[in-house]
Structures are given as structure tokens and as C-alpha cells.
Write an enzyme that holds these catalytic residues in place. Sequence first.
Site, mmCIF file in Angstrom:
data_model
loop_
_atom_site.group_PDB
_atom_site.id
_atom_site.type_symbol
_atom_site.label_atom_id
_atom_site.label_comp_id
_atom_site.label_asym_id
_atom_site.label_seq_id
_atom_site.Cartn_x
_atom_site.Cartn_y
_atom_site.Cartn_z
ATOM 1 N N GLU A 137 -10.235 4.838 5.038
ATOM 2 C CA GLU A 137 -10.241 5.682 3.832
ATOM 3 C C GLU A 137 -11.596 5.622 3.112
ATOM 4 O OE1 GLU A 137 -7.515 7.546 3.128
ATOM 5 O OE2 GLU A 137 -6.496 6.722 4.870
ATOM 6 N N GLY A 151 -0.348 10.652 2.000
ATOM 7 C CA GLY A 151 -0.897 11.686 2.874
ATOM 8 C C GLY A 151 -0.822 11.235 4.319
ATOM 9 N N SER A 152 -1.993 11.100 4.948
ATOM 10 C CA SER A 152 -1.975 10.715 6.367
ATOM 11 C C SER A 152 -1.350 9.339 6.572
ATOM 12 C CB SER A 152 -3.397 10.735 6.943
ATOM 13 O OG SER A 152 -4.160 9.656 6.453
ATOM 14 N N VAL A 175 0.859 -1.192 0.000
ATOM 15 C CA VAL A 175 0.000 0.000 0.000
ATOM 16 C C VAL A 175 0.891 1.237 0.000
ATOM 17 C CG1 VAL A 175 -1.776 1.288 1.244
ATOM 18 C CG2 VAL A 175 -1.797 -1.220 1.281
HETATM 19 C C1 SIN Z 1 -2.897 8.458 1.856
HETATM 20 O O1 SIN Z 1 -2.430 8.916 2.886
HETATM 21 O O2 SIN Z 1 -2.192 7.758 1.099
HETATM 22 C C2 SIN Z 1 -4.331 8.663 1.464
HETATM 23 C C3 SIN Z 1 -4.898 9.984 1.817
HETATM 24 C C4 SIN Z 1 -4.943 10.277 3.282
HETATM 25 O O3 SIN Z 1 -5.441 9.439 4.056
HETATM 26 O O4 SIN Z 1 -4.495 11.348 3.699
#
Ligand code: SIN
Length: 184
Positions: A92, A20-21, A16
Site C-alpha cells: 500500500e 478495497g483490494s 487491519v
Molecule cells: C484496502 O483495501 O483496504 C486499501 C485500498 C486498496 O488496497 O484497495
Amino acid sequence: MAQSDDSGMQTGDEWVFGYGSLIFRVDFPYVERHPAWIDHWQRRFWQGSHDHRGTPDAPGRVLTLAPAPGVRCGGMVYRVRGSVLEALDYREKNGYERFPIPIVLKDGRVLRGITYLAPPENPAFLGPAPDETIARQMARSSGPSGNNADYVIDLARALRAMGERDDHVFALAGLLSDGAASHT
Ligand code: SIN
């Protein structure tokens, strides 16, 4: 019993890519993780957040990926078990979909994995806006996972620590850190 191949991948394991977060709020178990990148995509704060950094009445803004030929988006790749992938689907859930993507490691290896992408057709998608408008919306938004501003500032800090540059993220983090967004 789970089967594993020569690389240690077990049935149900998935790579994965987080941009972002998933880089800075790692509240899930993983088998291994590595800095990595994906090609031809860029981070954009174009996705509305009703469940993490905002509320249904006052959504915040979080990241999705937008196509960007020739652009490299750096992040972190995790190998997770199938049960963890399901938990990430739940985390998500507000508009994101699993999106199959080649993920490049710093040693040049390419992994076949997924990332969570919030496509423009999803109901929470907000789309582009000027940085100042985005920053104003973020400055007044918060939700169960915390302040919208902290999402940006924590991500900018994590990217800098990884040696990654992202002008969109750094511009928003600058506007939110100096308080300009809350006074305009
Ligand atoms: C991610 O972090 O890859 C997806 C977007 C998020 O949850 O900020």
C-alpha cells in the site's frame, strides 16, 4: 519468543481493516479474519494508482476513504503478524498511511486497529470526478496487479457476497461491466 495475551494476540500483531483490494485480493497470511465495519467513512475512487492498476504515465484509480458523518463502511478485518503488516505497508506504499481506527465486529465488539488511508495531501491523490469520467479513466488503465476495471468489478462482487451495499462502487462496476465506459 513472542508473548501472547488472553485473546491470543501476540506482540506485534495488528488488526487491519480492509475496504478495497484487501477484501478480494488476499495474498497475505492472516491469523483470523471477520466481516466488520468502520463508522463515519465512505469508499471513494479518488486515489491514483501508479503501481497496481495503472502506470506512472497512465495512473488508474483505486479507493481511499473520505469522511462521511453517519455513514458505515463495511469490509473485512484481519489479524496479522508484524512481519505481514510490514509487507502490507509495502503493498500500500503509493500514498497510503496506516490510520488508527475503531473497527466494529458484527457481535458488537470494537477492535483498535488500523486501516490504510490515502490522504488528500499525498502526491498520487486525484480527488473527485463524475462517475463517467472515473469509469473512462479506469477502462483504459491497467498495471502490474491487473486491469483497473477488474479492481472495481471484483470488489463489487465481493461486497455483494458479504451482503454489503455501496452505491459508489456498484455504479462504477455497472458502467465498466456494460462496456459503456470504453465507448464514450
Ligand atoms: C484496502 O483495501 O483496504 C486499501 C485500498 C486498496 O488496497 O484497495
